[in-house]
Design a protein around this motif. Sequence first.
Motif, PDB file in Angstrom:
ATOM      1  N   GLY A  10       0.823  -1.197   0.000  1.00  8.67           N
ATOM      2  CA  GLY A  10       0.000   0.000   0.000  1.00  8.67           C
ATOM      3  C   GLY A  10       0.860   1.251   0.000  1.00  8.67           C
ATOM      4  N   LEU A  11       0.292   2.309   0.518  1.00 11.63           N
ATOM      5  CA  LEU A  11       0.967   3.598   0.563  1.00 11.63           C
ATOM      6  C   LEU A  11       1.848   3.638   1.810  1.00 11.63           C
ATOM      7  N   ALA A  12       3.158   3.511   1.615  1.00 12.51           N
ATOM      8  CA  ALA A  12       4.086   3.479   2.741  1.00 12.51           C
ATOM      9  C   ALA A  12       4.903   4.755   2.865  1.00 12.51           C
ATOM     10  N   ASN A  13       4.891   5.588   1.840  1.00  8.97           N
ATOM     11  CA  ASN A  13       5.695   6.804   1.828  1.00  8.97           C
ATOM     12  C   ASN A  13       4.931   7.907   1.100  1.00  8.97           C
ATOM     13  N   PHE A  14       4.698   9.009   1.776  1.00  8.44           N
ATOM     14  CA  PHE A  14       4.025  10.119   1.109  1.00  8.44           C
ATOM     15  C   PHE A  14       4.400  11.439   1.757  1.00  8.44           C
ATOM     16  N   ASN A  15       4.204  12.501   0.966  1.00  8.56           N
ATOM     17  CA  ASN A  15       4.514  13.873   1.381  1.00  8.56           C
ATOM     18  C   ASN A  15       3.231  14.684   1.328  1.00  8.56           C
ATOM     19  N   PRO A  16       2.529  14.824   2.455  1.00  8.88           N
ATOM     20  CA  PRO A  16       1.223  15.491   2.417  1.00  8.88           C
ATOM     21  C   PRO A  16       1.284  17.002   2.248  1.00  8.88           C
ATOM     22  N   MET A  17       2.411  17.623   2.616  1.00  4.83           N
ATOM     23  CA  MET A  17       2.574  19.077   2.476  1.00  4.83           C
ATOM     24  C   MET A  17       3.966  19.323   1.909  1.00  4.83           C
ATOM     25  N   LYS A  18       4.024  19.723   0.658  1.00  9.85           N
ATOM     26  CA  LYS A  18       5.302  19.739  -0.058  1.00  9.85           C
ATOM     27  C   LYS A  18       5.440  20.999  -0.892  1.00  9.85           C
ATOM     28  N   LEU A  19       6.691  21.442  -1.065  1.00  8.03           N
ATOM     29  CA  LEU A  19       7.031  22.506  -2.009  1.00  8.03           C
ATOM     30  C   LEU A  19       8.334  22.081  -2.673  1.00  8.03           C
ATOM     31  N   TYR A  20       8.264  21.718  -3.940  1.00 10.54           N
ATOM     32  CA  TYR A  20       9.393  21.105  -4.635  1.00 10.54           C
ATOM     33  C   TYR A  20       9.338  21.520  -6.098  1.00 10.54           C
ATOM     34  N   THR A  21      10.397  22.193  -6.570  1.00  8.09           N
ATOM     35  CA  THR A  21      10.363  22.684  -7.933  1.00  8.09           C
ATOM     36  C   THR A  21      11.770  23.066  -8.403  1.00  8.09           C
ATOM     37  N   GLY A  22      11.858  23.555  -9.635  1.00  8.84           N
ATOM     38  CA  GLY A  22      13.142  23.860 -10.253  1.00  8.84           C
ATOM     39  C   GLY A  22      13.587  25.291 -10.041  1.00  8.84           C
ATOM     40  N   GLU A  23      14.890  25.516 -10.302  1.00  3.14           N
ATOM     41  CA  GLU A  23      15.499  26.809 -10.011  1.00  3.14           C
ATOM     42  C   GLU A  23      14.905  27.951 -10.833  1.00  3.14           C
ATOM     43  N   GLU A  24      14.519  27.693 -12.080  1.00  6.77           N
ATOM     44  CA  GLU A  24      14.042  28.794 -12.914  1.00  6.77           C
ATOM     45  C   GLU A  24      12.762  29.410 -12.360  1.00  6.77           C
ATOM     46  N   TYR A  25      11.928  28.618 -11.688  1.00  4.65           N
ATOM     47  CA  TYR A  25      10.686  29.145 -11.131  1.00  4.65           C
ATOM     48  C   TYR A  25      10.952  29.850  -9.797  1.00  4.65           C
ATOM     49  N   ILE A  26      11.854  29.275  -9.000  1.00 10.22           N
ATOM     50  CA  ILE A  26      12.251  29.920  -7.743  1.00 10.22           C
ATOM     51  C   ILE A  26      12.935  31.253  -8.050  1.00 10.22           C
ATOM     52  N   ASP A  27      13.853  31.238  -9.039  1.00  6.55           N
ATOM     53  CA  ASP A  27      14.588  32.446  -9.400  1.00  6.55           C
ATOM     54  C   ASP A  27      13.665  33.513  -9.970  1.00  6.55           C
ATOM     55  N   HIS A  28      12.673  33.098 -10.743  1.00 10.73           N
ATOM     56  CA  HIS A  28      11.763  34.074 -11.353  1.00 10.73           C
ATOM     57  C   HIS A  28      11.043  34.888 -10.282  1.00 10.73           C
ATOM     58  N   ILE A  29      10.569  34.225  -9.249  1.00 11.56           N
ATOM     59  CA  ILE A  29       9.886  34.956  -8.179  1.00 11.56           C
ATOM     60  C   ILE A  29      10.870  35.876  -7.470  1.00 11.56           C
ATOM     61  N   ARG A  30      12.056  35.363  -7.133  1.00  8.96           N
ATOM     62  CA  ARG A  30      13.044  36.179  -6.412  1.00  8.96           C
ATOM     63  C   ARG A  30      13.510  37.361  -7.260  1.00  8.96           C
ATOM     64  N   ASN A  31      13.743  37.134  -8.542  1.00  9.57           N
ATOM     65  CA  ASN A  31      14.218  38.209  -9.420  1.00  9.57           C
ATOM     66  C   ASN A  31      13.157  39.270  -9.680  1.00  9.57           C
ATOM     67  N   ASN A  32      11.920  38.959  -9.328  1.00 14.20           N
ATOM     68  CA  ASN A  32      10.833  39.931  -9.468  1.00 14.20           C
ATOM     69  C   ASN A  32      10.370  40.457  -8.110  1.00 14.20           C
ATOM     70  N   GLY A  33      11.281  40.370  -7.123  1.00 14.40           N
ATOM     71  CA  GLY A  33      11.034  41.015  -5.836  1.00 14.40           C
ATOM     72  C   GLY A  33      10.278  40.191  -4.820  1.00 14.40           C
ATOM     73  N   GLY A  34      10.167  38.892  -5.026  1.00  7.09           N
ATOM     74  CA  GLY A  34       9.404  38.064  -4.089  1.00  7.09           C
ATOM     75  C   GLY A  34      10.193  36.848  -3.628  1.00  7.09           C
ATOM     76  N   ILE A  35       9.522  36.015  -2.834  1.00  9.38           N
ATOM     77  CA  ILE A  35      10.071  34.750  -2.360  1.00  9.38           C
ATOM     78  C   ILE A  35       8.980  33.690  -2.528  1.00  9.38           C
ATOM     79  N   MET A  36       9.333  32.502  -2.976  1.00 10.68           N
ATOM     80  CA  MET A  36       8.364  31.412  -3.083  1.00 10.68           C
ATOM     81  C   MET A  36       7.952  30.983  -1.679  1.00 10.68           C
ATOM     82  N   GLN A  37       6.656  31.102  -1.358  1.00 10.35           N
ATOM     83  CA  GLN A  37       6.180  30.848   0.000  1.00 10.35           C
ATOM     84  C   GLN A  37       4.785  30.224  -0.015  1.00 10.35           C
ATOM     85  N   LEU A  38       4.528  29.345   0.983  1.00 10.83           N
ATOM     86  CA  LEU A  38       3.228  28.720   1.197  1.00 10.83           C
ATOM     87  C   LEU A  38       2.918  28.715   2.687  1.00 10.83           C
TER      88      LEU A  38
END
Length: 465
Positions: free
Chosen positions: A289-317
């Motif tokens: 069955g389901l033995a491993n899971f991530n119920p609350m996650k933030l996982y992505t690539g640098e270009e999307y993280i950088d885009h937010i930061r380079n436009n004055g923000g931070i990736m946040q949830l």
Amino acid sequence: MGKQGKRFLKLLTCLGMISMVIGVTPAFAATPGSVIFQSGFESGSTLSQLDAQDDDITGTDTSYSTKNNWVTDLEGNAQIGTFKIQYEGGAATDRYASIITDPAYSGNKVLHYWLKNAAIQDNGFMKGRIQTSIYDEPGNPQQSLNEMYYKVRLKLHPDMQKLESFSNAIPWLTLAEFWNDPTWTGSSYPFRITFGLNKDANAGSNQPLYFSVSSENMDNNTRVEVWRSDAKSFTVTYNQWITLEFYYKKGDATTGRFYVAATPSGGSRQILFDVKNWTYNTNNPSPVGLANFNPMKLYTGEEYIDHIRNNGGIMQLYWDNFELWNGWPQAVYQAESMTLGTTSGETLTNSSDVNCSGGVCQIFDSNGVGDYINYYANVPHDGKYDIKVGVKKMNTRGKFQMSIDGANIGTIQDLYAASAQYTELSIANNVQLAAGDRRFKFYVTGTSGTGYQLGIDYIKIIPKD
């Protein structure tokens, strides 16, 4: 409003539609479950560092009265392994998770994810990760979950909207992930389900994000998509709470199920996905069955993280009000706690009784045919339900016919017994109910003795799909 006011079963008043459908329960139907753990990240929940790449949450969350200890209730459950918050790379200046005061409401605590820099190197590609992990690990093995439901509130920080101005596709920004026989255990048949935010290729800038879910066989680290679904009609909002509900059932193309519903704060509940398909590797002859899971996650690539930061923000949830079950939640409504509707005027009293659920039964002092009492109970989602009623039988009791929103269900029930008996009556099966508050009416039809009283303990609705 405090955490107790935001609990799963809220008793309100409204009317709706109901019909009754009799049929065979489908193989993918949900099984009623019980709560494993629940937390609002309130007082008593303590986040601390385990090592450079892992944090933990311990303590007892005082916003819930039961199943609220991060160690004994969550990790101590035989179906759950080890809980931790994982980063994989970087330092606190790059990413962190913390329990903070809700920026919009000082009386509430939330789990905050902050991801400034992609600090994980993966074959020349940089990425960032913050995730809660419930994993089957050495020292704390778990019995895999064949079914699992959880509910959690998610708020996207306003800076996340800057992704709408990203000019290219966003194929992966993961918010939850579910593994059957994962790659890191050396399994020959790894399989995962991924839920997250996407943006279409060639959509251009200033285009909305949308929720998406997909599954993959991961044999020999080669990804083969098994199924996929997008929820483009649902409007992804920012700086607003969205309650997400997830349901997983282990199965093949005819028995597996993966379900996600979303309820924006102040809005209506919408089913985003109800996939009835493989939830383990299509080549696996003996899946766990389901033995491993991530119920609350933030996982992505640098270009999307950088885009937010380079436009004055931070990736946040922000995350809040996490509730985990080992099956679909069944709703049990104690008579003494339900919203009372109209009655025929006879006395209704709360009778203390240790044999009644919650220590109390309600006695409706009916004195003849035609008397009635109405209760309102909130149905959590559209679907088919089995309806049961807990009662106290006695020699002063009468008979009743139940109806929901004016439509009779089941047959006449007789509560007469020579001496006190406590029992659960099966009223009807596979009753189609609409989400929202439904009116449950007990109508007195006669007696097998000399009395017409009704002794009502609770109403239970058990999901069937």
